[in-house]
Design a protein around this motif. Structure first.
Motif, PDB file in Angstrom:
ATOM      1  N   VAL A 339       3.623   4.455  -8.495  1.00  8.91           N
ATOM      2  CA  VAL A 339       4.942   3.863  -8.278  1.00  8.91           C
ATOM      3  C   VAL A 339       5.110   2.703  -9.260  1.00  8.91           C
ATOM      4  O   VAL A 339       4.133   2.166  -9.779  1.00  8.91           O
ATOM      5  CB  VAL A 339       5.117   3.368  -6.823  1.00  8.91           C
ATOM      6  CG1 VAL A 339       5.039   4.533  -5.850  1.00  8.91           C
ATOM      7  CG2 VAL A 339       4.054   2.320  -6.466  1.00  8.91           C
ATOM      8  N   ASP A 340       6.339   2.314  -9.502  1.00  4.05           N
ATOM      9  CA  ASP A 340       6.621   1.249 -10.468  1.00  4.05           C
ATOM     10  C   ASP A 340       6.128  -0.099  -9.917  1.00  4.05           C
ATOM     11  O   ASP A 340       6.661  -0.592  -8.916  1.00  4.05           O
ATOM     12  CB  ASP A 340       8.122   1.192 -10.731  1.00  4.05           C
ATOM     13  CG  ASP A 340       8.485   0.219 -11.847  1.00  4.05           C
ATOM     14  OD1 ASP A 340       7.588  -0.480 -12.356  1.00  4.05           O
ATOM     15  OD2 ASP A 340       9.681   0.161 -12.204  1.00  4.05           O
ATOM     16  N   PRO A 341       5.122  -0.711 -10.568  1.00 10.85           N
ATOM     17  CA  PRO A 341       4.632  -2.009 -10.075  1.00 10.85           C
ATOM     18  C   PRO A 341       5.723  -3.067 -10.005  1.00 10.85           C
ATOM     19  O   PRO A 341       5.679  -3.946  -9.127  1.00 10.85           O
ATOM     20  CB  PRO A 341       3.555  -2.390 -11.095  1.00 10.85           C
ATOM     21  CG  PRO A 341       3.089  -1.088 -11.643  1.00 10.85           C
ATOM     22  CD  PRO A 341       4.319  -0.233 -11.703  1.00 10.85           C
ATOM     23  N   ALA A 342       6.696  -2.998 -10.903  1.00 13.20           N
ATOM     24  CA  ALA A 342       7.756  -4.011 -10.919  1.00 13.20           C
ATOM     25  C   ALA A 342       8.540  -4.030  -9.613  1.00 13.20           C
ATOM     26  O   ALA A 342       9.125  -5.060  -9.255  1.00 13.20           O
ATOM     27  CB  ALA A 342       8.707  -3.748 -12.091  1.00 13.20           C
ATOM     28  N   GLN A 343       8.566  -2.917  -8.888  1.00  9.56           N
ATOM     29  CA  GLN A 343       9.279  -2.852  -7.615  1.00  9.56           C
ATOM     30  C   GLN A 343       8.481  -3.437  -6.460  1.00  9.56           C
ATOM     31  O   GLN A 343       8.996  -3.591  -5.353  1.00  9.56           O
ATOM     32  CB  GLN A 343       9.647  -1.403  -7.296  1.00  9.56           C
ATOM     33  CG  GLN A 343      10.481  -0.704  -8.357  1.00  9.56           C
ATOM     34  CD  GLN A 343      11.800  -1.407  -8.588  1.00  9.56           C
ATOM     35  OE1 GLN A 343      12.485  -1.794  -7.635  1.00  9.56           O
ATOM     36  NE2 GLN A 343      12.181  -1.563  -9.856  1.00  9.56           N
TER      37      GLN A 343
END
Length: 349
Positions: A339-343
C-alpha cells in the motif's frame, strides 16, 4: 560594600543558569524514545544468522495421488482420510464443499483430488519446500489457501503446482528456478512446528537470536499507525514508474550511515540480505496483517524474532542491493498487498 566585578553574575543567576543550560540539553521522554543513537554510540551488530529456509534440507519426495473417491466409514475423520489417501485435508474439504470443523458422516462419498502432495516435516519452511521442487511459493499459498500466521505444521500435506510435473532434475537446478521475494519471506519463511506446538515469544535484544527452527509468535492488536523511519527527499514514489516498472514502496534519500528507525512496534520477521535487489533488508511484523520493509541498508542492528518499539534504531542507510546512491526503500504491506506509505504516514508539515 565593594563594587561588583563586571565578570561576576548575580547570585540568583549564578545558581539558575547552569541548571537551565543542563535542562535544555536533556530531551523529553518522547524525544529519547524516537531519536536514533549517534554513530559513536551504535550498538554492536547482531551475529549473522542462518536463514530459516537454509537450516533444514527438504527432500522432494511428494506423493502423486490419482483422482478417486472414498466412502466414509464409522469413526473416520477428514484428517485420517487425508493420511490414508495421501491428499490434504484442505483440498478434500474444498472439493466436497465441507467447511470447518470438517464434519463428515458414514456413507458419505468424498471426491479425492488428484495432485502431488508434500508432507511437511518439522522445521521445514515454505521457501525450503518451494526451492526443493523448483516451484513458486506464492502459487502454493494460493493453491492451498494458506492464511496468516503462515506457520506450517508437521504432518500437514500441501498440494504442489503442476500435477504431472516430476520431482526430477538436480537440487541445484530446482533451487535456481526459485526467485525469492518479500512476500515469500512473509508467507513461507517460518519453520514448521509440531501439530500442537506454540510459536515462540519474541526476544528483547539482538544478542538473543532465536534458533532457526523456532517459529515466532505474531503480534496482535495493531491499529495501523506508523511514523517515518527517516525523512529526506523522495527519490521514487509509490506506484507505477517509467518503462512499466512498479515501486512497491517509496525510496528516501539520506546520507550513508543515517539511522533508520522502526515505523511502529513489532517483531522482526527477517533481517538479512538474501534478496539481491534489496540488499540489507529488515521485515517487521506488526500483527493484523501489517508488515513494513526496510531495504538497501547497511549495519543491521536487529535479529529475527526480536521485539522492537516504534522509533527504535534498526539499521543505517547504505547502497546495498541494486541502487546507486545511499537511500532507504520503505514499504508498508497490508494482508500481503503493498500500500502507499504516504497514505499511512503523518504529515511532516
Amino acid at each position: 560594600m565593594s563594587a561588583q566585578s563586571p565578570w561576576m553574575l548575580p547570585p540568583v543567576l549564578a545558581f539558575t543558569l547552569p541548571a537551565l543550560m543542563l535542562s535544555a540539553c536533556i530531551p523529553s521522554a518522547s524525544e529519547r524514545r524516537t531519536s536514533a543513537p549517534p554513530p559513536a554510540a551504535a550498538p554492536v551488530p547482531p551475529p549473522t544468522q542462518l536463514a530459516t529456509w537454509d537450516a533444514q534440507t527438504v527432500s522432494p519426495d511428494a506423493r502423486t495421488v490419482s483422482a478417486t473417491q472414498y466412502v466414509v466409514r464409522s469413526g473416520d475423520t477428514l484428517s485420517g482420510i487425508a493420511r490414508t489417501t495421501g491428499a490434504s485435508v484442505s483440498t478434500i474439504a474444498r472439493a466436497n464443499g465441507i467447511e470447518p470443523p470438517y464434519l463428515i458422516r458414514p456413507g458419505q462419498r468424498l471426491d479425492i483430488p488428484a495432485g502431488r502432495y508434500h508432507e511437511v516435516r518439522r522445521g521445514e519452511t515454505g521457501i525450503g519446500i518451494a526451492r526443493s521442487y523448483g516451484v513458486d511459493w506464492s502459487d502454493v499459498v494460493t493453491l492451498n489457501r494458506l492464511e496468516e500466521p503462515y506457520i506450517l505444521r508437521a504432518g500437514q500435506r500441501i498440494l504442489l503446482p503442476g500435477a504431472n510435473r516430476p520431482n526430477g532434475n538436480t537440487r541445484q537446478l530446482r533451487a535456481a528456478a526459485f526467485d525469492l521475494d518479500i512476500d515469500d519471506i512473509v508467507t513461507g519463511g517460518e519453520p514448521a512446528l509440531a501439530e500442537n506446538e506454540a510459536p515462540t515469544a519474541p526476544v528483547r535484544t539482538a544478542s538473543r537470536a532465536l534458533p532457526p527452527d523456532a517459529a515466532v509468535r505474531s503480534p496482535a492488536n495493531f491499529a495501523g499507525r506508523f511514523g517515518w523511519p527517516l525523512t529526506g527527499p523522495i527519490l521514487a514514489p509509490f506506484g507505477a514508474g517509467g518503462e512499466g516498472e512498479r515501486n512497491d514502496g517509496i525510496n528516501i534519500a539520506a546520507p550513508r550511515g543515517t539511522p533508520v528507525l522502526a515505523a511502529a512496534d513489532g517483531v522482526v520477521l527477517y533481517a538479512g540480505d538474501e534478496i539481491r535487489v534489496h540488499g540489507g533488508l529488515v521485515l517487521l511484523n506488526h500483527g493484523n496483517g501489517w508488515i513494513t520493509a526496510y531495504a538497501n541498508m547497511d549495519d543491521l542492528q536487529v535479529t529475527r524474532g526480536q521485539r522492537v518499539e516504534r522509533g527504535q534504531f534498526i539499521a543505517r542507510t547504505g547502497t546495498s542491493g541494486q541502487v546507486d546512491q545511499p537511500q532507504l526503500h520503505f514499504e508498508i504491506r497490508r494482508n500481503r498487498q503493498p500500500v502507499d506509505p504516504a497514505q499511512h504516514l503523518p504529515d511532516l508539515t
